[in-house]
Design a protein around this motif. Sequence first.
Motif, mmCIF file in Angstrom:
data_model
loop_
_atom_site.group_PDB
_atom_site.id
_atom_site.type_symbol
_atom_site.label_atom_id
_atom_site.label_comp_id
_atom_site.label_asym_id
_atom_site.label_seq_id
_atom_site.Cartn_x
_atom_site.Cartn_y
_atom_site.Cartn_z
ATOM 1 N N PHE A 292 1.936 7.755 -11.220
ATOM 2 C CA PHE A 292 2.354 8.463 -12.442
ATOM 3 C C PHE A 292 3.441 8.379 -12.948
ATOM 4 O O PHE A 292 3.949 8.507 -13.931
ATOM 5 N N GLY A 293 4.188 7.539 -12.372
ATOM 6 C CA GLY A 293 5.864 7.275 -12.770
ATOM 7 C C GLY A 293 5.753 6.191 -13.833
ATOM 8 O O GLY A 293 5.672 5.722 -14.881
ATOM 9 N N TYR A 294 4.913 4.853 -13.386
ATOM 10 C CA TYR A 294 4.093 3.610 -13.949
ATOM 11 C C TYR A 294 3.490 4.827 -15.688
ATOM 12 O O TYR A 294 4.008 3.713 -16.364
ATOM 13 N N LEU A 295 2.712 5.330 -15.113
ATOM 14 C CA LEU A 295 1.675 5.819 -16.424
ATOM 15 C C LEU A 295 3.232 6.766 -17.311
ATOM 16 O O LEU A 295 2.433 6.619 -18.673
ATOM 17 N N LEU A 296 3.168 7.573 -16.751
ATOM 18 C CA LEU A 296 4.929 7.971 -17.979
ATOM 19 C C LEU A 296 5.503 7.318 -18.475
ATOM 20 O O LEU A 296 5.745 7.766 -19.792
ATOM 21 N N PHE A 297 6.097 5.879 -17.914
ATOM 22 C CA PHE A 297 6.852 5.186 -19.010
ATOM 23 C C PHE A 297 6.287 3.787 -19.974
ATOM 24 O O PHE A 297 7.116 3.250 -19.404
ATOM 25 N N GLY A 298 5.629 3.111 -18.095
ATOM 26 C CA GLY A 298 4.603 2.102 -18.749
ATOM 27 C C GLY A 298 6.152 1.111 -18.599
ATOM 28 O O GLY A 298 6.144 0.837 -18.012
ATOM 29 N N GLU A 299 5.592 0.271 -19.785
ATOM 30 C CA GLU A 299 6.771 -0.894 -19.540
ATOM 31 C C GLU A 299 8.415 -0.444 -20.156
ATOM 32 O O GLU A 299 8.872 -1.771 -19.491
ATOM 33 N N SER A 300 8.846 0.467 -19.957
ATOM 34 C CA SER A 300 9.135 0.664 -20.716
ATOM 35 C C SER A 300 10.355 0.998 -18.585
ATOM 36 O O SER A 300 11.281 1.587 -19.189
ATOM 37 N N THR A 301 9.291 0.917 -17.615
ATOM 38 C CA THR A 301 9.998 1.440 -16.688
ATOM 39 C C THR A 301 11.460 0.979 -16.276
ATOM 40 O O THR A 301 11.100 -0.269 -16.291
ATOM 41 N N LEU A 302 12.037 1.513 -15.575
ATOM 42 C CA LEU A 302 13.125 1.434 -15.159
ATOM 43 C C LEU A 302 13.206 0.092 -13.370
ATOM 44 O O LEU A 302 12.115 1.360 -12.759
ATOM 45 N N SER A 303 14.374 -0.731 -13.158
ATOM 46 C CA SER A 303 13.543 -0.455 -11.281
ATOM 47 C C SER A 303 14.183 0.753 -10.841
ATOM 48 O O SER A 303 14.223 0.455 -9.746
ATOM 49 N N ASP A 304 15.185 1.826 -11.262
ATOM 50 C CA ASP A 304 15.230 2.990 -10.740
ATOM 51 C C ASP A 304 14.601 3.537 -11.771
ATOM 52 O O ASP A 304 15.594 4.082 -12.514
ATOM 53 N N VAL A 305 13.560 4.459 -11.349
ATOM 54 C CA VAL A 305 13.185 5.053 -12.372
ATOM 55 C C VAL A 305 13.442 6.522 -12.715
ATOM 56 O O VAL A 305 13.344 6.857 -13.345
ATOM 57 N N LEU A 306 14.746 6.720 -11.929
ATOM 58 C CA LEU A 306 15.496 8.523 -12.561
ATOM 59 C C LEU A 306 16.072 7.745 -13.726
ATOM 60 O O LEU A 306 16.317 8.773 -14.085
ATOM 61 N N SER A 307 16.142 6.533 -14.121
ATOM 62 C CA SER A 307 17.288 6.076 -14.858
ATOM 63 C C SER A 307 16.117 6.627 -16.261
ATOM 64 O O SER A 307 16.952 6.460 -17.176
ATOM 65 N N ASN A 308 14.950 6.340 -16.365
ATOM 66 C CA ASN A 308 13.802 6.872 -17.325
ATOM 67 C C ASN A 308 13.879 8.200 -17.547
ATOM 68 O O ASN A 308 13.589 8.481 -19.101
ATOM 69 N N PHE A 309 14.411 8.983 -16.765
ATOM 70 C CA PHE A 309 14.758 10.607 -17.476
ATOM 71 C C PHE A 309 16.082 10.808 -17.866
ATOM 72 O O PHE A 309 16.853 11.360 -17.367
ATOM 73 N N ASP A 310 16.261 10.279 -19.080
ATOM 74 C CA ASP A 310 17.262 10.216 -19.854
ATOM 75 C C ASP A 310 17.320 10.406 -21.517
ATOM 76 O O ASP A 310 17.741 10.363 -22.320
ATOM 77 N N SER A 311 15.601 10.758 -21.629
ATOM 78 C CA SER A 311 15.252 10.936 -22.944
ATOM 79 C C SER A 311 13.643 12.014 -22.708
ATOM 80 O O SER A 311 13.592 12.599 -22.608
ATOM 81 N N ASN A 312 13.469 12.045 -24.191
ATOM 82 C CA ASN A 312 12.894 13.623 -24.614
ATOM 83 C C ASN A 312 11.257 12.899 -24.600
ATOM 84 O O ASN A 312 11.223 12.008 -24.631
ATOM 85 N N LEU A 313 10.942 13.693 -23.996
ATOM 86 C CA LEU A 313 9.584 13.059 -22.586
ATOM 87 C C LEU A 313 8.143 13.934 -23.652
ATOM 88 O O LEU A 313 7.708 13.028 -23.294
#
Length: 459
Positions: A292-313
Motif C-alpha cells: 500500500f505504501g508503494y501503491l500510494l506513492f509509486g515512483e515518488s516513494t522515498l527511502s523513508d516513506v514517512l517523509s512522503n506524508f507531507d503533501s495533499n493526499l
Amino acid sequence: MGGGGANDRFAGASDPLLPTKRDGDEDDAGASAFHEFDGASFAGAVFNLSTTIVGAGIMALPATMKVLGLVPGLVMIVLAALLTDASIELLVRFSSAVGARSYSAAMGNAFGLWGRRLLQVCVVINNVGVMIVYMIIIGDVLSGTTSGGEHHYGVLEGWFGIHWWNGRFFVLLVTTLCVFTPLACLKRIDSLSYTSTISVALAVVFVIITAGIAIIKLIGGQIPMPKLFPTIPDLASVWELFTAVPVLVTAYVCHYNVHPIHNELKDSSQIKPIVHTSLTLCSAIYITTSFFGYLLFGESTLSDVLSNFDSNLGIPYSSVLNDAVRVSYAVHLMLVFPMIFHALRLNLDGLLFSAARPLSSDNRRFGIMTALLLLVIFGSAIFIPSIWDAFQFTGATAAVCIAFIFPAAITLRDPQGIAKKWDKILAVFMIVLAVVSNVVAVYSDAYKIFHKESAPSKA
C-alpha cells in the motif's frame, strides 16, 4: 539438561544476552538488571518477538518495491521471512543440544571466546545502526528532510513554520534529553512493558491508516498502475537491485532476543510455533505496508516513506491523516528505542567489562556508558543523510551475520554431531546467498557514491 565443559564456560554467568536470573549467579554481568518472568505465555512471547522484529525497517520497505518492482519485492519479503525462520530453527536446535541459554553462548560453544565476542560486536553494531535509523526517522518526521533537491516538510514545520527550535538538530537534542535519556536510565527491561504495548498499538495505527488511504484512492481511480517488475536499462541497474537485500535482512533481525524469550516460556517446546506466528504476523504487516505504501506513492516513494506524508493526499482530512501517520510512528520509535538500547548497553558492557561487577550495581559505569552511547547515536543521526544509507551499512554487515551467517556457521561446525545433510546444505546456501548478495550491495552502493562525486567534475 545442559552441556558440559566448554558449554558451561560459554553459557556462563557473564553473558549479557541472557535476560534471566539464575540462582547463584552473583557475578552475572547485568543479571540483576532483569526481572525474571515466571512462565511467559504463548501470546506474551509472540508479542515480545514481534516487537523486536517490527521497527524502523518497515519504513524502508516501500522503497524496496520501487527498486525491485512490486512482484519481486513482495516475493523477497516472503523469502526473507522463510530464511529467517530456518535460521532461527537451526539456532534454537543447536543451542538446545548444548544447553546454551543465549545466542552468544551458542557461538562460544561452537567457536570459543572469540566467536562469542564476535557475536556481541555484531549485536552492538546492529543495534547502534538501528537506533541511528530511529533518530533519523524521528528527525525526518518532525523537522522534515530534503531529497533530490526537494524539501519535505516535517510535522512541526507544518504546524508552526520553519524556526530554529524545530530544526533537526534541536528537535533530536530535545528528544534525546527528554525522552530517550529517562527511558534509557531504567535498569530493568520489564519497566518498559507499558511503553512497548503503546508502541505496538501506534505501529498498527500507521499500517491501518496507510492501507485505508491507498484503498480509498484506488477505488477513486487516483492511483496509477504500479511497476510490477524492475526496470533494467543497463548493468548498473542490475547491481542496484541488490541494494534492497540488506534492508530486507535488517527488517527481520530478532535472533538476539529468541533465547531470552525461549528461557521465559512455561513450555519451552512452544518456541517453534511462537517464531512461526511472529514471523507470519510481521510478514503480513510488512507486505501490507510495502504494497500500500508503494501503491500510494509509486515512483515518488522515498527511502523513508514517512517523509512522503507531507503533501495533499487528494482525500478528505488529508492533513489530519498525514500528521496522524507520521506522529504515531515517530512516537512508536521513541518508545521502542530504549528496548533496543537496553540490549546494546548490556552487550557492550559484557564485551568491554566482562570481569567487572554487574552493570546495574555500578551507577558510575552505567551512567557513563549510557551517556556516551546516546551521544554517539545522536551525533551519527545528525550527519547520516538517510535511513537507506544506514540500513545499507548495518544490513550488509552485522545484521546479515546475526541473521544468517552465524546460525549457518554453528550448523556447519556441528560440535555435537547432530546436523543432518539438509541442515548443512541449507547452511551453505544461506552463507553463500548472504555473502554474495551483500558484497554486491556494498559494491553497488560504493559505485553510486563515487559516481555521484565524479559526475559534477565532468559537467
